[in-house]
Write an enzyme that holds these catalytic residues in place. Structure first.
Site, mmCIF file in Angstrom:
data_model
loop_
_atom_site.group_PDB
_atom_site.id
_atom_site.type_symbol
_atom_site.label_atom_id
_atom_site.label_comp_id
_atom_site.label_asym_id
_atom_site.label_seq_id
_atom_site.Cartn_x
_atom_site.Cartn_y
_atom_site.Cartn_z
ATOM 1 N N HIS A 89 51.279 40.730 44.007
ATOM 2 C CA HIS A 89 51.917 39.812 43.080
ATOM 3 C C HIS A 89 53.385 39.388 43.760
ATOM 4 O O HIS A 89 53.896 38.495 43.320
ATOM 5 C CB HIS A 89 51.781 40.014 41.692
ATOM 6 C CG HIS A 89 50.356 40.174 41.334
ATOM 7 N ND1 HIS A 89 49.683 39.302 40.453
ATOM 8 C CD2 HIS A 89 49.368 41.210 41.581
ATOM 9 C CE1 HIS A 89 48.467 39.547 40.491
ATOM 10 N NE2 HIS A 89 48.006 40.856 41.107
ATOM 11 N N HIS A 145 42.934 36.575 40.489
ATOM 12 C CA HIS A 145 41.881 36.956 41.238
ATOM 13 C C HIS A 145 40.586 36.243 41.135
ATOM 14 O O HIS A 145 40.196 36.031 39.745
ATOM 15 C CB HIS A 145 41.696 38.440 41.114
ATOM 16 C CG HIS A 145 42.811 39.512 41.667
ATOM 17 N ND1 HIS A 145 42.953 39.899 42.763
ATOM 18 C CD2 HIS A 145 43.901 39.999 40.752
ATOM 19 C CE1 HIS A 145 44.074 40.521 42.889
ATOM 20 N NE2 HIS A 145 44.579 40.765 41.851
HETATM 21 ZN ZN LIG Z 1 46.271 41.777 41.506
HETATM 22 ZN ZN LIG Z 2 47.906 44.113 39.109
#
Ligand SMILES: [Zn+2]
Ligand SMILES: [Zn+2]
Length: 256
Positions: free
Chosen positions: A57, A168
């Site tokens: 991230h 995700h």
């Molecule tokens: Zn992630």
């Molecule tokens: Zn994560």
């Protein structure tokens, strides 16, 4: 304003909003997909939102701030790359006239935050990182089941029209588990068919919508009798709300 998921790594999405030649991205674990999108469209990146500290991230933040004028906003209670503007519950990150409200959502990590905003001409957007997934939720690496349950219940109070921008593409595997927990949930079966069609065409299943998640996501439904019926024989026997949520999360961890 327009919202685009940029695929990254094997199953991440870097969400990109653009307006009048300006762009904002969320959780750029890798700079390259963002730089490619900026170059091909001629956009200037001027804001980056970060939900939590995991490398998938934040890994692209340094390269993006070196290459663009972007300001970076991230959680106050997590270790962040240098120069990140620290935000916590109730504070906002402003971009192109949109105020993104910060919601503290500990559980996946201890200081995880989410961003909620209402861009003009669009349904509201929620950037929830690895807290809420379509049909599922993040693993509890640093927080407790009670914390995650509370975090998800905060998100569940947002408007039903909210576009849920998860980090995700885990939807199909989450729905497989969800059907195991609620085999008679017809909304769930219909949604699974819809998502299978999207994936067969190579399309993202995201963003989802909050009103749909409330009908199909067992982690938002852990108080429902149909979900509790599936969990009542777990060991240790669940007693309170956090126990039921913990049993559900543990079952998902072990589910193949
Ligand atoms: Zn992630
Ligand atoms: Zn994560």
């Amino acid at each position: 304003m327009n919202l685009i998921p940029l695929p990254a790594f094997s199953d991440n999405y870097i969400w990109l909003l653009h307006h009048n030649g300006r762009a904002l991205v969320v959780d750029p674990g890798d700079a390259q997909p963002v730089l490619n999108a900026l170059a091909s469209a001629g956009w200037v990146l001027d804001a980056i939102l970060v939900t939590h500290h995991h490398p998938d991230h934040v890994g692209g933040v340094a390269a993006l701030t070196a290459a663009t004028p972007a300001k970076v906003y991230g959680p106050a209670n997590e270790k962040m790359p240098p120069g990140v503007i620290a935000l916590k519950q109730g504070e906002t990150a402003s971009w192109q006239g949109v105020d993104f409200q910060v919601i503290d959502v500990p559980g996946h990590t201890a200081g995880h935050i989410a961003f909620f905003g209402q861009p003009p001409g669009m349904e509201p957007v929620l950037f929830c990182g690895d807290t809420l997934f379509s049909g599922g939720c993040g693993r509890l690496f640093e927080g407790t089941p009670a914390q995650m349950l509370h975090s998800l219940e905060r998100l569940a109070e947002l408007p039903g029209t909210t576009q849920v921008c998860c980090a995700h593409e885990y939807t199909l595997s989450n729905l497989k588990f969800a059907k195991h927990i609620e085999p008679t949930n017809l909304d769930l079966s219909a949604y699974e068919t819809h998502c299978q069609d999207l994936r067969a065409k190579g399309l993202p299943t995201l963003p989802s919508h909050l009103d749909l998640e409330l009908k199909v996501n067992p982690f938002l439904r852990s108080r429902q009798p149909s979900v509790r019926a599936s969990l009542q024989h777990c060991t240790p026997t669940p007693i309170d709300d956090a126990d039921y949520f913990a049993a559900l999360r543990q079952w998902k961890n072990d589910y193949r």
